[in-house]
Write an enzyme that holds these catalytic residues in place. Structure first.
Site, PDB file in Angstrom:
ATOM      1  N   ARG A 171       2.912  -1.047  -0.306  1.00  0.00           N
ATOM      2  CA  ARG A 171       2.400  -1.593   0.948  1.00  0.00           C
ATOM      3  C   ARG A 171       2.214  -3.100   0.858  1.00  0.00           C
ATOM      4  NH1 ARG A 171      -2.273   2.441   1.644  1.00  0.00           N
ATOM      5  NH2 ARG A 171      -1.126   3.194  -0.174  1.00  0.00           N
ATOM      6  N   ASP A 212      -2.949   2.168  -6.621  1.00  0.00           N
ATOM      7  CA  ASP A 212      -2.187   2.468  -5.415  1.00  0.00           C
ATOM      8  C   ASP A 212      -2.053   1.222  -4.545  1.00  0.00           C
ATOM      9  OD1 ASP A 212      -2.612   5.117  -2.893  1.00  0.00           O
ATOM     10  OD2 ASP A 212      -0.846   4.070  -3.646  1.00  0.00           O
ATOM     11  N   TRP A 234       8.542  11.836  -9.534  1.00  0.00           N
ATOM     12  CA  TRP A 234       9.963  12.128  -9.746  1.00  0.00           C
ATOM     13  C   TRP A 234      10.703  12.325  -8.427  1.00  0.00           C
ATOM     14  CZ3 TRP A 234      11.939  10.849 -14.143  1.00  0.00           C
ATOM     15  CH2 TRP A 234      11.180  10.938 -15.319  1.00  0.00           C
ATOM     16  N   LEU A 275     -11.927  -1.042 -26.524  1.00  0.00           N
ATOM     17  CA  LEU A 275     -11.726  -0.245 -25.304  1.00  0.00           C
ATOM     18  C   LEU A 275     -10.539   0.667 -25.536  1.00  0.00           C
ATOM     19  CD1 LEU A 275     -12.087   0.054 -22.001  1.00  0.00           C
ATOM     20  CD2 LEU A 275     -10.135  -1.458 -21.955  1.00  0.00           C
ATOM     21  N   HIS A 319       5.356  -3.855  -7.611  1.00  0.00           N
ATOM     22  CA  HIS A 319       4.968  -3.282  -8.910  1.00  0.00           C
ATOM     23  C   HIS A 319       4.714  -4.395  -9.929  1.00  0.00           C
ATOM     24  CE1 HIS A 319       5.441   0.794  -7.653  1.00  0.00           C
ATOM     25  NE2 HIS A 319       6.733   0.682  -7.392  1.00  0.00           N
ATOM     26  N   ASN A 370       1.027  -0.857  -4.315  1.00  0.00           N
ATOM     27  CA  ASN A 370       2.059  -1.848  -4.654  1.00  0.00           C
ATOM     28  C   ASN A 370       3.111  -1.947  -3.551  1.00  0.00           C
ATOM     29  OD1 ASN A 370       0.780  -2.275  -7.102  1.00  0.00           O
ATOM     30  ND2 ASN A 370       2.176  -0.969  -8.258  1.00  0.00           N
TER      31      ASN A 370
END
Lengths: 226, 228
Positions: B6, B2, B51, B113, B19, B4
């Site tokens: 701001r 969370d 969406w 991983l 982004h 990007n």
């Protein structure tokens, strides 16, 4: 509200038994409900006893806790206008506790004031399972086809069949004692809830902590995922 | 992941540039997870709620997810990362699904991983999808209604063999889960960090892991660990 830290509180004060902590925690919960009522909160859910607690806690602590919860439920139900709802599975609860909860709910059914959910014998994943079973049973009962259900089931339907069906989702989840996890509490319902964590152990919760939580909540930017 | 938007706002950049900066952060965090010995890492790349963002942003995010997967899959493969997708098909761009499937196939044998990309994912809808598949079996007589259990729901989630979440980290200071890995996070420890996602690095991940290691996980039982 997830009141946590009762046992640690008791230990810190040198008590042998956790019951002292649970008793202090229960008294604090009554205060907490009054604070909620005073600021206009409409629905409060208290996490009192999880299905995990029932399975895992030792039997002496558990029987003390059960007695304390029954007394708390009874006392909450004697407030003039509060409405009590038992949220959780009655099967698996000691009959006396189940009875007290059931009576507290029916005694207050017509009350229009603060709605108090008492999560006793509660588990979030279990609640979802119960909701699914209830959806399937209901669908069957009205002669609906399960093929139809399989094709059309929506998340909203699951929400409606939870113990809290018909209630709004919680806006704010508060947990005391510094722990930062949900512990399967209102798992479905809290998907978009704001969390607020208080360092104080449960019995030490102060009204100023609560007011800070409310003020902090007021400044949050809620986007509900979008 | 969370923050990007701001981050970009604060610099007078577009959300798109935010982004893009987030992509570098993701790769650094994956590298840091590998260094720390983490075996499972899931990231929230696109939610079912996203969406409702502007058509332009949705279009960008779809293309961006597709491009990041395409651009980074070889690097992830070299690192021994196994890429998996958790999410649903309806509305998800075919080109994104293709990239996800390609990356899954390419990295299938890796075991350093497991990186789960949650794309077109929503916690409640995942549960509803699981329940629909169960209802399907009940309708066909393959299952009795009484067979519905926590275990059964778990087995019908998008990735049934993904272990429950131990540590749930959110960047940018918001304190909520936003419907991410809802079922799987029932007992997860939350670490909410103020750092905006594009500023996130492996050091922030390690800091979160240190905080996690200090926690006393009881899963509803009572453990008398001595406290200092």
């Amino acid at each position: 509200m997830m009141i946590d830290g009762n046992r640690r509180w008791a230990r810190q004060l040198g008590y042998d038994s956790a019951a002292h902590g649970h008793r202090a925690g229960a008294a604090k919960m009554l205060e907490f409900l009054e604070w909620c009522d005073a600021v206009g909160v409409r629905v409060v859910s208290l996490y009192l006893l999880s299905t995990d607690n029932l399975r895992k806690r030792d039997s002496r602590e558990l029987s003390d806790l059960i007695e304390i919860i029954a007394e708390l439920a009874d006392e909450i139900s004697r407030q003039p206008d509060w409405r009590v709802q038992h949220v959780g599975r009655s099967e698996g609860l000691p009959p006396e506790l189940a009875r007290v909860l059931s009576e507290a709910s029916s005694r207050t059914r017509e009350h229009g004031g603060l709605h108090v959910n008492l999560a006793v014998g509660y588990g979030g994943r279990g609640e979802i399972v119960d909701a699914v079973r209830s959806i399937i049973a209901q669908h069957d009962a009205v002669g609906g086809s399960l093929e139809e259900l399989a094709a059309s089931l929506t998340p909203e339907q699951i929400g409606e069949h939870l113990y809290t069906g018909g209630q709004p989702d919680p806006d704010l989840v508060i947990r005391t004692s510094g722990e930062q996890r949900l512990s399967d509490f209102l798992l479905w319902q809290s998907a978009h809830s704001e969390f607020y964590f208080v360092e104080a152990l449960g019995p030490d919760l102060r009204e100023v902590d609560f007011l800070r939580a409310i003020r902090d909540f007021g400044s949050r930017d809620r986007r509900y995922g979008s | 992941m969370d923050g990007n938007g701001r981050w970009a706002n604060r610099r007078g950049l577009t959300r798109v540039e935010g982004h893009k900066a987030g992509e570098a952060a993701l790769l650094d965090v994956v590298a840091g997870a590998i260094q720390a010995g983490v075996k499972h890492l899931s990231v929230y790349a696109f939610s079912t709620e996203n969406w409702s963002r502007s058509p332009d942003e949705v279009r960008f995010l779809m293309g961006f997810n597709r491009d990041v997967l395409h651009r980074r899959r070889d690097q992830l493969n070299e690192w021994g990362v196994r890429v998996r997708w958790a999410g649903r098909k309806p509305r998800l761009w075919g080109s994104v699904i293709k990239e996800l499937q390609f990356a899954e196939e390419l990295t299938r044998a890796n075991d350093v991983l497991t990186l789960t990309m949650c794309v077109n994912y929503g916690g409640r809808v995942e549960i509803a999808d699981a329940v629909r598949s169960i209802a399907d079996d009940v309708a066909a007589g393959r299952l009795k209604p009484s067979a519905v259990s926590e275990k059964l729901i778990q087995r019908r989630l998008y990735l049934p063999d993904m272990p429950d979440v131990d540590l749930f980290v959110r960047s940018s200071g918001e304190q909520r889960t936003s419907n991410f890995l809802l079922w799987e996070s029932a007992y997860a420890e939350f670490v909410f960090l103020d750092t905006l996602w594009p500023d996130f690095s492996r050091v922030d991940l390690w800091r979160a892991i240190e905080l996690y290691l200090d926690r006393d996980r009881r899963f509803g039982g009572a453990v008398d660990t001595p406290t200092v």
